[in-house]
Design a protein around this motif. Structure first.
Motif, PDB file in Angstrom:
ATOM      1  N   ASN A   2       0.831  -1.194   0.000  1.00  0.00           N
ATOM      2  CA  ASN A   2       0.000   0.000   0.000  1.00  0.00           C
ATOM      3  C   ASN A   2       0.869   1.249   0.000  1.00  0.00           C
ATOM      4  N   ILE A   3       0.278   2.363  -0.414  1.00  0.00           N
ATOM      5  CA  ILE A   3       0.995   3.635  -0.399  1.00  0.00           C
ATOM      6  C   ILE A   3       0.094   4.698   0.239  1.00  0.00           C
ATOM      7  N   THR A 198      -1.519  -0.875 -15.890  1.00  0.00           N
ATOM      8  CA  THR A 198      -0.121  -0.544 -16.176  1.00  0.00           C
ATOM      9  C   THR A 198       0.777  -0.796 -14.974  1.00  0.00           C
ATOM     10  N   LEU A 199       0.267  -0.498 -13.771  1.00  0.00           N
ATOM     11  CA  LEU A 199       1.083  -0.548 -12.556  1.00  0.00           C
ATOM     12  C   LEU A 199       0.892  -1.823 -11.748  1.00  0.00           C
ATOM     13  N   ASP A 200       0.162  -2.797 -12.275  1.00  0.00           N
ATOM     14  CA  ASP A 200      -0.100  -4.047 -11.544  1.00  0.00           C
ATOM     15  C   ASP A 200      -0.744  -3.759 -10.186  1.00  0.00           C
ATOM     16  N   ALA A 201      -1.742  -2.909 -10.198  1.00  0.00           N
ATOM     17  CA  ALA A 201      -2.437  -2.569  -8.958  1.00  0.00           C
ATOM     18  C   ALA A 201      -3.376  -3.696  -8.553  1.00  0.00           C
ATOM     19  N   SER A 202      -3.702  -3.733  -7.276  1.00  0.00           N
ATOM     20  CA  SER A 202      -4.721  -4.655  -6.772  1.00  0.00           C
ATOM     21  C   SER A 202      -5.952  -3.897  -6.298  1.00  0.00           C
ATOM     22  N   LYS A 223      -6.763   5.916  -2.694  1.00  0.00           N
ATOM     23  CA  LYS A 223      -6.029   4.810  -2.088  1.00  0.00           C
ATOM     24  C   LYS A 223      -5.594   3.868  -3.216  1.00  0.00           C
ATOM     25  N   MET A 224      -4.358   3.361  -3.109  1.00  0.00           N
ATOM     26  CA  MET A 224      -3.872   2.395  -4.089  1.00  0.00           C
ATOM     27  C   MET A 224      -3.119   1.275  -3.379  1.00  0.00           C
ATOM     28  N   GLY A 225      -3.354   0.062  -3.842  1.00  0.00           N
ATOM     29  CA  GLY A 225      -2.591  -1.096  -3.392  1.00  0.00           C
ATOM     30  C   GLY A 225      -2.049  -1.831  -4.600  1.00  0.00           C
ATOM     31  N   PHE A 226      -0.944  -2.531  -4.418  1.00  0.00           N
ATOM     32  CA  PHE A 226      -0.261  -3.161  -5.543  1.00  0.00           C
ATOM     33  C   PHE A 226       0.004  -4.642  -5.266  1.00  0.00           C
ATOM     34  N   ASP A 227       0.013  -5.414  -6.334  1.00  0.00           N
ATOM     35  CA  ASP A 227       0.334  -6.833  -6.246  1.00  0.00           C
ATOM     36  C   ASP A 227       1.839  -6.968  -6.004  1.00  0.00           C
ATOM     37  N   ASP A 228       2.202  -7.518  -4.854  1.00  0.00           N
ATOM     38  CA  ASP A 228       3.624  -7.677  -4.531  1.00  0.00           C
ATOM     39  C   ASP A 228       4.369  -8.470  -5.596  1.00  0.00           C
ATOM     40  N   GLY A 230       4.095  -8.307  -8.685  1.00  0.00           N
ATOM     41  CA  GLY A 230       4.390  -7.513  -9.874  1.00  0.00           C
ATOM     42  C   GLY A 230       5.348  -6.375  -9.617  1.00  0.00           C
ATOM     43  N   LEU A 231       5.773  -6.212  -8.357  1.00  0.00           N
ATOM     44  CA  LEU A 231       6.603  -5.057  -8.024  1.00  0.00           C
ATOM     45  C   LEU A 231       7.972  -5.083  -8.689  1.00  0.00           C
ATOM     46  N   PHE A 232       8.461  -6.262  -9.068  1.00  0.00           N
ATOM     47  CA  PHE A 232       9.781  -6.326  -9.700  1.00  0.00           C
ATOM     48  C   PHE A 232       9.791  -5.565 -11.027  1.00  0.00           C
ATOM     49  N   ARG A 233       8.600  -5.316 -11.581  1.00  0.00           N
ATOM     50  CA  ARG A 233       8.508  -4.557 -12.828  1.00  0.00           C
ATOM     51  C   ARG A 233       8.420  -3.053 -12.593  1.00  0.00           C
TER      52      ARG A 233
END
Length: 399
Positions: A2-3, A198-202, A223-228, A230-233
């Protein structure tokens, strides 16, 4: 991952989502300067923590002070920041322990006519991204779903076709938007869709998405959350991580490549395999208690990795018992037994521990458990293990 709100708004803005101007600050003087820079006669000072319900929350020891403050001058912004920074904010999503506020977001105020809700998330049942919207914005969407579910609208986006123009326009009409607002809403939904994919968000959530008095749409919160996975991208997204907002146990587990999630229960679980871990948590619930964590040690863990997992598990507050449930395929039961015994001795385990082993080298592992001299409870299968740990926890609790 999360951010913070201010980070989410910067990202969404880069994709074309309209947001009010704002500045992130770390001190009262910076809050004053931010208000001066923004100009105008209304500002919103918002606590930046990874939790919702900030406006309805309160600071520890000061129930009258919330995490969102309206101010009219730069001096008032400074005073509000002085009251909000470096204090613990409690909301319905933080639990009673709250979160320390280390950063604020000073944002230009606006004249609000209507508040809407908009989010994009992954619908795992339908196996697609779903847009969720409601005319009841500015309040907990969980409360809306429970009390007035008819106010929640959904459109499912085809993975192969993507978001169609007519879908967002139809949703705008169902929300009661008219004229230019329909096109604005469609633009925002498409921008959020582009950011999501584009950002691999969840998760992307705008609550509220407001209609202003001058008939424009603004994302007043984000609020934004991301798929862990996909973070390597996305190295730039990784750099937005705030370790202060993450559970230290989860951070420690991540250092050893462990899948660990803190929960609110009292029975710690150490299991190998995500499916078996979920089944273990389910059967604990079935027996009337709650798991304190999800912990998958994986299929090929070393003694050191298992020992680290056990130490992380035992560090959870309010822990009343531990259930170790291992099916040894690649994982050897004797390695688990050795690591558990060592960790129990190192930590001075003072809660009941039930262990169930099956599979590779199970005889060697069980022999080590029986001869270790520790008061460990052996179970024969998963059902037996759940019953034994629940009984042991309740017996200790009653005593």
């Amino acid at each position: 991952m999360n951010i913070h709100e201010y980070q989410a708004k910067e990202l969404l803005k880069s994709f074309g989502v309209p947001v009010p101007p704002g500045i992130a600050v770390r001190s009262p003087d910076e809050a004053r300067d931010a208000a001066k820079s923004l100009g105008g006669d209304l500002f919103v000072v918002k606590a930046q923590i990874h939790a919702g319900g900030r406006g309805a929350g309160h600071y520890v020891g000061d129930p009258a002070c919330s995490g969102v403050r309206l101010v009219k001058t730069a001096a008032e912004a400074r005073a509000a920041a002085f009251e909000m920074l470096d204090r613990t904010l409690v909301t319905r999503q933080t639990g009673s322990q709250g979160r320390v506020v280390r950063r604020l977001y000073v944002e230009a105020g606006c004249a609000i006519d209507r508040e809407l809700y908009l989010s994009l998330l992954i619908d795992r049942t339908e196996r697609c991204i779903t847009v969720v919207a409601s005319e009841a914005g500015g309040m907990s969407i969980e409360d809306v779903a429970a009390k007035t579910p008819e106010k929640i609208m959904k459109i499912r986006i085809s993975p192969s076709l993507g978001l169609a123009d007519h879908q967002s326009r139809e949703l705008a009409t169902r929300l009661g938007l008219h004229g230019p607002l329909i096109g604005q809403f469609a633009t925002i939904v498409h921008a959020a869709w582009e950011a999501f994919t584009t950002l691999d968000a969840s998760l992307i959530e705008m609550n509220p998405l407001v209609v202003t008095k001058d008939n424009t749409l603004l994302a007043l919160d984000a609020k934004m959350g991301f798929d862990d996975n996909g973070l390597f991208r996305h190295r730039a997204i990784q750099e937005l991580r705030d370790p202060n907002e993450e559970d230290p146990r989860e951070q420690e587990a991540a250092r050893f490549g462990l899948s660990y999630v803190s929960l609110d229960g009292t029975i710690g679980c150490m299991v190998n395999g995500a499916g078996l871990a979920m089944a273990t948590m389910d059967i604990i619930h079935q027996e009337g208690e709650s798991p304190a964590n999800f912990l998958d040690v994986g299929g090929g863990s070393s003694r050191e990795k298992v020992g680290a997992a056990f130490r992380v598990l035992l560090s959870a507050p309010g822990l009343e018992g531990v259930l170790v449930n291992i099916f040894g395929g690649i994982m050897r039961c004797d390695i688990i037994a050795d690591a558990v015994i060592s960790a129990c001795r190192e930590t001075g385990l003072n809660v009941p521990l039930v262990i169930r082993l099956a599979g590779t080298n199970v005889e060697e592992g069980m022999a080590m458990i029986r001869s270790c001299g520790l008061d460990l409870i052996i179970a024969t299968d998963l059902g037996d293990a759940a019953r034994k740990i629940v009984t042991a926890v309740r017996t200790r609790r009653a005593a």
